[in-house]
Design an enzyme around this catalytic site. Structure first.
Site, PDB file in Angstrom:
ATOM      1  N   CYS A  66       0.867  -1.178   0.000  1.00 22.09           N
ATOM      2  CA  CYS A  66       0.000   0.000   0.000  1.00 22.09           C
ATOM      3  C   CYS A  66       0.905   1.230   0.000  1.00 22.09           C
ATOM      4  O   CYS A  66       2.053   1.162  -0.433  1.00 22.09           O
ATOM      5  CB  CYS A  66      -0.954  -0.020   1.186  1.00 22.09           C
ATOM      6  SG  CYS A  66      -0.143   0.116   2.790  1.00 22.09           S
ATOM      7  N   TYR A  67       0.407   2.350   0.469  1.00 25.88           N
ATOM      8  CA  TYR A  67       1.201   3.582   0.487  1.00 25.88           C
ATOM      9  C   TYR A  67       2.326   3.531   1.520  1.00 25.88           C
ATOM     10  O   TYR A  67       3.488   3.763   1.206  1.00 25.88           O
ATOM     11  CB  TYR A  67       0.319   4.796   0.790  1.00 25.88           C
ATOM     12  CG  TYR A  67      -0.668   5.108  -0.288  1.00 25.88           C
ATOM     13  CD1 TYR A  67      -0.286   5.806  -1.424  1.00 25.88           C
ATOM     14  CD2 TYR A  67      -1.987   4.700  -0.176  1.00 25.88           C
ATOM     15  CE1 TYR A  67      -1.195   6.082  -2.428  1.00 25.88           C
ATOM     16  CE2 TYR A  67      -2.905   4.969  -1.171  1.00 25.88           C
ATOM     17  CZ  TYR A  67      -2.502   5.669  -2.294  1.00 25.88           C
ATOM     18  OH  TYR A  67      -3.406   5.929  -3.289  1.00 25.88           O
TER      19      TYR A  67
END
Length: 102
Positions: A66-67
């Site tokens: 993810c981020y």
């Protein structure tokens, strides 16, 4: 065994070098994925999730990105609940990967 394991960027690099059949799924939005992602990563989202799960080899290791490494933990736990055996969440997410200049 816990639902998933944590994985550092350096550990992911080692896995990529030793496992020819490693699945990497990137759960960031499409624009972020298009702006940059780990080579070979598949952009997984709510629209393609069911299809991905239906077609994926649940015995192969799968790394969720993810981020920053937060949302990937929930997604990794979910994939484990769906039957994936060897699930990892990338600590620091794509941000850590990018900062490592990979």
């Amino acid at each position: 065994m816990s639902a998933f394991q944590h994985l550092s960027v350096s550990e992911l690099i080692q896995m990529q070098q030793t496992s020819a059949e490693l699945q990497i799924v990137d759960i960031r939005d499409a624009a972020s994925y298009e702006a940059g992602h780990i080579d070979g990563a598949f952009n997984l989202n709510n629209e393609n999730l069911a299809h991905y799960i239906g077609d994926a080899d649940m015995d192969l290791p799968i790394v969720v990105v993810c981020y920053h490494g937060n949302s990937s933990q929930s997604a990794a736990a979910y994939l484990n609940e769906q039957g994936f055996d060897d699930v990892y969440s990338l600590d620091g997410g794509y941000s850590a990967w990018h900062l490592a200049h990979l």
